[in-house]
Scaffold this motif. Structure first.
Motif, mmCIF file in Angstrom:
data_model
loop_
_atom_site.group_PDB
_atom_site.id
_atom_site.type_symbol
_atom_site.label_atom_id
_atom_site.label_comp_id
_atom_site.label_asym_id
_atom_site.label_seq_id
_atom_site.Cartn_x
_atom_site.Cartn_y
_atom_site.Cartn_z
ATOM 1 N N GLY A 42 4.709 -10.918 14.507
ATOM 2 C CA GLY A 42 4.877 -9.812 13.580
ATOM 3 C C GLY A 42 6.322 -9.595 13.237
ATOM 4 O O GLY A 42 7.213 -10.311 13.700
ATOM 5 N N PRO A 43 6.613 -8.572 12.425
ATOM 6 C CA PRO A 43 7.992 -8.263 12.042
ATOM 7 C C PRO A 43 8.798 -7.795 13.249
ATOM 8 O O PRO A 43 8.240 -7.477 14.300
ATOM 9 C CB PRO A 43 7.815 -7.133 11.025
ATOM 10 N N SER A 55 9.084 12.377 4.951
ATOM 11 C CA SER A 55 8.362 11.777 3.826
ATOM 12 C C SER A 55 8.694 10.297 3.729
ATOM 13 O O SER A 55 9.694 9.829 4.277
ATOM 14 C CB SER A 55 8.730 12.479 2.509
ATOM 15 N N GLY A 56 7.819 9.589 3.045
ATOM 16 C CA GLY A 56 8.075 8.181 2.754
ATOM 17 C C GLY A 56 7.900 7.238 3.922
ATOM 18 O O GLY A 56 8.415 6.120 3.889
ATOM 19 N N ARG A 57 7.169 7.662 4.971
ATOM 20 C CA ARG A 57 6.958 6.797 6.130
ATOM 21 C C ARG A 57 5.460 6.590 6.359
ATOM 22 O O ARG A 57 4.618 7.404 5.964
ATOM 23 C CB ARG A 57 7.571 7.390 7.393
ATOM 24 N N GLY A 78 7.251 2.015 1.318
ATOM 25 C CA GLY A 78 7.540 0.970 0.346
ATOM 26 C C GLY A 78 7.698 -0.417 0.941
ATOM 27 O O GLY A 78 7.783 -1.398 0.205
ATOM 28 N N ASP A 79 7.745 -0.512 2.266
ATOM 29 C CA ASP A 79 7.909 -1.812 2.924
ATOM 30 C C ASP A 79 7.031 -1.861 4.177
ATOM 31 O O ASP A 79 7.528 -1.958 5.300
ATOM 32 C CB ASP A 79 9.379 -2.032 3.291
ATOM 33 N N PRO A 80 5.701 -1.815 4.007
ATOM 34 C CA PRO A 80 4.815 -1.746 5.174
ATOM 35 C C PRO A 80 4.865 -2.979 6.061
ATOM 36 O O PRO A 80 4.508 -2.903 7.239
ATOM 37 C CB PRO A 80 3.427 -1.570 4.547
ATOM 38 N N GLY A 81 5.317 -4.098 5.522
ATOM 39 C CA GLY A 81 5.421 -5.312 6.322
ATOM 40 C C GLY A 81 6.785 -5.518 6.933
ATOM 41 O O GLY A 81 7.050 -6.563 7.533
ATOM 42 N N GLY A 82 7.663 -4.526 6.818
ATOM 43 C CA GLY A 82 9.035 -4.667 7.275
ATOM 44 C C GLY A 82 9.226 -4.335 8.744
ATOM 45 O O GLY A 82 8.270 -4.192 9.513
ATOM 46 N N THR A 321 -11.576 -2.280 -9.464
ATOM 47 C CA THR A 321 -10.763 -3.264 -10.168
ATOM 48 C C THR A 321 -9.860 -4.007 -9.184
ATOM 49 O O THR A 321 -9.838 -3.723 -7.988
ATOM 50 C CB THR A 321 -9.893 -2.586 -11.230
ATOM 51 N N GLY A 322 -9.068 -4.944 -9.708
ATOM 52 C CA GLY A 322 -8.031 -5.608 -8.935
ATOM 53 C C GLY A 322 -8.569 -6.549 -7.886
ATOM 54 O O GLY A 322 -9.661 -7.119 -8.012
ATOM 55 N N ALA A 323 -7.800 -6.716 -6.821
ATOM 56 C CA ALA A 323 -8.154 -7.631 -5.745
ATOM 57 C C ALA A 323 -7.566 -7.109 -4.444
ATOM 58 O O ALA A 323 -6.568 -6.369 -4.440
ATOM 59 C CB ALA A 323 -7.615 -9.034 -6.025
ATOM 60 N N ALA A 324 -8.184 -7.502 -3.343
ATOM 61 C CA ALA A 324 -7.669 -7.117 -2.027
ATOM 62 C C ALA A 324 -6.393 -7.890 -1.732
ATOM 63 O O ALA A 324 -6.250 -9.052 -2.115
ATOM 64 C CB ALA A 324 -8.719 -7.407 -0.959
ATOM 65 N N ARG A 325 -5.446 -7.243 -1.031
ATOM 66 C CA ARG A 325 -4.225 -7.923 -0.625
ATOM 67 C C ARG A 325 -3.794 -7.442 0.750
ATOM 68 O O ARG A 325 -3.992 -6.285 1.107
ATOM 69 C CB ARG A 325 -3.101 -7.702 -1.636
ATOM 70 N N ARG A 326 -3.218 -8.352 1.509
ATOM 71 C CA ARG A 326 -2.729 -7.989 2.832
ATOM 72 C C ARG A 326 -1.368 -7.320 2.690
ATOM 73 O O ARG A 326 -0.481 -7.838 2.031
ATOM 74 C CB ARG A 326 -2.620 -9.223 3.726
ATOM 75 N N VAL A 327 -1.206 -6.169 3.366
ATOM 76 C CA VAL A 327 0.053 -5.427 3.242
ATOM 77 C C VAL A 327 0.862 -5.432 4.534
ATOM 78 O O VAL A 327 2.068 -5.164 4.505
ATOM 79 C CB VAL A 327 -0.204 -3.975 2.801
#
Length: 338
Positions: A42-43, A55-57, A78-82, A321-327
């Motif tokens: 992981g990261p 906020s923002g977490r 804004g950076d869940p994979g960070g 709509t759209g598509a699933a994506r890993r975050v």
């Protein structure tokens, strides 16, 4: 073998063992130095302060193998994979809202494991511990932070089959009044009081401090129910709804639905339900999801799917709509702060 030869062999063996031991110590030292900067699978993860205010977490359960596995970690929305900041709080299930957190956790005893629901303040300090009767599976907090619910398996460990039993509890954090089981509520099914020994509840999602939605199972069928805390009643609304999750504006539910012809071990697909029209819309996630989704905003839901290190977080639009994506990899049970 002569005495000289034996002595030489002994010296060589001791030197070899010393070299191996030195290498092991150096490797362990290197790994220890990496504890606060890298997490296998992981990261990067480092210890630090995690708060349920601001906020923002996003706060979630870290699933990556290593010293921080199962710890609550925080990342920017804004950076869940960070890079992750880890608190010294370890949970099997987690959720938070309005500065109140709930951590369903395990304690290892000499003879057996015990489980607790810990109600947390905004700094992740425990306000109250409630013993729970089985394996943690679902938990939620009302939008105000005043009401907390959790579900545990008291028999079995999967919703896929029929051989399981659950217990769902609700507590008011203002008074610490506990409803040990929703089975104490009166069930209104098809307009009439209903009683059955096989009733199970799970997957509470609060609309406000006095009302919630959840799943009721009986006689091989699941139902969406609406609960009234003051009246201590639950009323069935429709069939084949499990683990509902209410949208932030209170107009839609996303839930898992059993679909005909699916693998019995992977029977669910995600659907959205419009509470005004009662129209269902399948979401653009073709895999079976055994999770209670979390709304990341008015239009998107997140959920866990099996990954290389436990579970990964995925997202999909809530309108079909759209598509699933890993975050995020190696992550589960997100809560959005602020």
């Amino acid at each position: 073998m002569t005495a000289r030869a034996r002595l030489i062999t002994l010296v060589v063996a001791v030197a070899l063992l010393g070299t191996v031991a030195f290498a092991s110590v150096m490797h362990a030292s290197q790994r220890a130095g990496e504890r606060d900067t890298a997490q296998p699978g992981g990261p990067p993860v480092s210890a630090g302060a995690v708060s349920l205010t601001g906020s923002g977490r996003m706060v979630f359960r870290n699933m990556a193998w290593g010293p921080y596995r199962d710890d609550l970690v925080s990342v920017p929305v804004g950076d869940p994979g960070g890079a992750r900041v880890a608190a010294s709080v370890r949970c099997l299930r987690f959720y938070a809202a309005a500065g109140t957190g709930v951590c369903l956790r395990k304690e290892d005893g000499a003879l057996q494991e015990t489980y607790f629901a810990s109600i947390l303040d905004s700094g992740l300090r425990t306000l109250h511990d409630f013993p729970i009767a089985g394996i943690p599976t679902r938990t939620r907090v009302s939008p105000s932070g005043h009401m907390v619910a959790w579900t545990v398996f008291v028999g079995g460990d999967s919703y896929a089959g029929s051989n399981f039993s659950t217990r769902t509890s609700i507590v008011d954090t203002r008074t610490w009044e506990l409803t040990p089981s929703l089975e104490d509520y009166t069930i209104i099914k098809d307009g009439r009081p209903y009683h059955s020994a096989d009733v199970n509840f799970w997957g509470v999602t609060f609309s406000d401090d006095g009302h919630f939605y959840a799943t009721l199972a009986t006689k091989g069928q699941t139902y969406l129910i609406r609960g009234d805390v003051a009246a201590r009643t639950v009323t069935t609304m429709r069939t084949n709804v499990e683990c509902p999750s209410l949208s932030p504006d209170g107009t839609r539910l996303v839930f898992k639905k059993r679909v005909p012809g699916a693998d019995p071990d992977e029977p669910w697909r995600l659907y959205a339900l419009d509470l005004k029209t009662m129209a269902e819309t399948p979401l653009a996630e073709s895999r079976s999801v055994d999770d209670q989704v979390v709304w990341s905003d008015e239009n998107t839901v997140m959920y866990g799917l099996a990954g290389d290190y436990g579970d990964d977080l995925w997202s999909v639009p809530a309108d079909g709509t759209g598509a699933a994506r890993r975050v995020a990899v190696a992550a589960l049970n997100p809560a959005f702060i602020g």
